[in-house]
Write a protein that holds these residues in place. Structure first.
Motif, PDB file in Angstrom:
ATOM      1  N   LEU A  43       0.822  -1.206   0.000  1.00 42.86           N
ATOM      2  CA  LEU A  43       0.000   0.000   0.000  1.00 42.86           C
ATOM      3  C   LEU A  43       0.859   1.261   0.000  1.00 42.86           C
ATOM      4  O   LEU A  43       0.490   2.276  -0.603  1.00 42.86           O
ATOM      5  N   ALA A  44       1.997   1.192   0.676  1.00 43.98           N
ATOM      6  CA  ALA A  44       2.897   2.346   0.727  1.00 43.98           C
ATOM      7  C   ALA A  44       3.394   2.700  -0.672  1.00 43.98           C
ATOM      8  O   ALA A  44       3.426   3.867  -1.058  1.00 43.98           O
ATOM      9  N   ILE A  45       3.778   1.680  -1.428  1.00 46.39           N
ATOM     10  CA  ILE A  45       4.244   1.906  -2.800  1.00 46.39           C
ATOM     11  C   ILE A  45       3.135   2.506  -3.654  1.00 46.39           C
ATOM     12  O   ILE A  45       3.343   3.459  -4.404  1.00 46.39           O
ATOM     13  N   LEU A  46       1.916   1.976  -3.491  1.00 44.69           N
ATOM     14  CA  LEU A  46       0.765   2.485  -4.222  1.00 44.69           C
ATOM     15  C   LEU A  46       0.484   3.944  -3.845  1.00 44.69           C
ATOM     16  O   LEU A  46       0.218   4.792  -4.719  1.00 44.69           O
ATOM     17  N   GLY A  47       0.570   4.224  -2.550  1.00 45.14           N
ATOM     18  CA  GLY A  47       0.332   5.584  -2.071  1.00 45.14           C
ATOM     19  C   GLY A  47       1.332   6.570  -2.649  1.00 45.14           C
ATOM     20  O   GLY A  47       0.973   7.680  -3.045  1.00 45.14           O
ATOM     21  N   ILE A  48       2.605   6.167  -2.691  1.00 43.56           N
ATOM     22  CA  ILE A  48       3.647   7.027  -3.231  1.00 43.56           C
ATOM     23  C   ILE A  48       3.383   7.349  -4.703  1.00 43.56           C
ATOM     24  O   ILE A  48       3.503   8.484  -5.140  1.00 43.56           O
ATOM     25  N   ILE A  49       2.989   6.320  -5.454  1.00 41.43           N
ATOM     26  CA  ILE A  49       2.711   6.524  -6.885  1.00 41.43           C
ATOM     27  C   ILE A  49       1.562   7.496  -7.078  1.00 41.43           C
ATOM     28  O   ILE A  49       1.653   8.432  -7.891  1.00 41.43           O
TER      29      ILE A  49
END
Length: 286
Positions: free
Chosen positions: A275-281
């Motif tokens: 989710l963190a990676i998705l949030g950053i994108i």
């Protein structure tokens, strides 16, 4: 982008060093004070401004540096109290979720954009921080909310104040001088606290605490310098930068804990990283 990456790397290394503090039974307060002195020296050396120390009081960012120096010390103690009373996970969550504060102020003070994608990305990032940090075995049912709330607000105020002072008072040529001064004031306030504690408990200064403080001071200094340099990149809004920075630290810290310290990595932690990676994108492209 390189400054942001370096800020994440050096910030993550601080968690690793603190972990070893616990392993080697280092006196954290003593090491923290030494760390501030080292960071102050590095800042003055990098800026070649030892001969300009008397001019600090005349700098436009003087009062901001004094305030931040005091906040650095106070929030460190709040963090320690949160970890002791509520658990390390709660301390980590409260500190990282504070990204909400500078984001809100970025929209209010600097008229930064707020889109649906950015809101979704920020919310996902906050959930990611929680899931990445949580340790299921820790219980905080009987602990109060005072220290976590103070840590949340205090960490957010530090980021917000740093952005405000950097935007309005710090020139590109003054970054090292300003950063060194921050740590100088933190060292001053830290030594006052340490002196009071020495008078009360008669605690001796330990050699290993001095060594540990030196080891901590170098990455601590550069984590701030690179964050300030990243903030001066006009291609990144502060709301985006703080989100990417904080979530990046959570991801890196989680991976370091897993690979280096063999910490438990639950399903919630794994979901949090994704989710963190998705949030950053989402925040970056918004």
């Amino acid at each position: 982008m390189i400054y942001l990456i370096l800020s994440v790397v050096f910030s993550t290394s601080l968690f690793v060093i603190f972990k070893y503090f616990n392993i080697y039974k280092v006196n954290t307060l003593q090491a923290i004070v030494v760390n501030y002195l080292v960071a102050f020296t590095l800042g003055m050396f990098s800026a070649n401004t030892f001969n300009e120390l008397t001019t600090i009081i005349h700098q436009s960012w003087f009062y901001g540096a004094v305030s931040l120096g005091l906040l650095f010390v106070l929030i460190f103690f709040v963090m320690a109290m949160t970890a002791q009373n509520n658990g390390v996970s709660v301390a980590s969550i409260a500190g990282k979720m504070s990204v909400v504060v500078p984001i809100v102020f970025g929209v209010i003070l600097y008229d930064e954009s707020i889109t649906v994608l950015k809101v979704i990305g920020i919310l996902i990032a906050l959930v990611a921080v929680y899931l990445s940090s949580i340790k299921e075995k820790e219980s905080t049912v009987n602990a109060g909310l005072l220290f976590p709330v103070l840590l949340f607000l205090g960490s957010g105020i530090i980021d917000t104040t740093l952005k405000y002072v950097e935007t309005n008072f710090v020139s590109l040529d003054d970054v090292d001088f300003f950063s060194g001064s921050l740590f100088g004031f933190a060292a001053f306030f830290g030594m006052l606290i340490l002196l009071v504690k020495q008078l009360i408990s008669k605690e001796k200064i330990e050699k290993k605490s001095i060594v540990a403080g030196v080891v901590l001071g170098i990455p601590n200094y550069y984590s701030i310098v690179f964050l300030i340099k990243a903030l001066q990149n006009k291609n990144f809004e502060s709301s985006t930068l703080f989100t990417v920075n904080n979530v990046g630290i959570v991801i890196a810290s989680t991976l370091v804990g897993l690979l280096l310290f063999k910490e438990n990595f639950s399903k919630k932690n794994k979901i949090g990283v994704v989710l963190a990676i998705l949030g950053i994108i989402l925040v970056t492209i918004a």
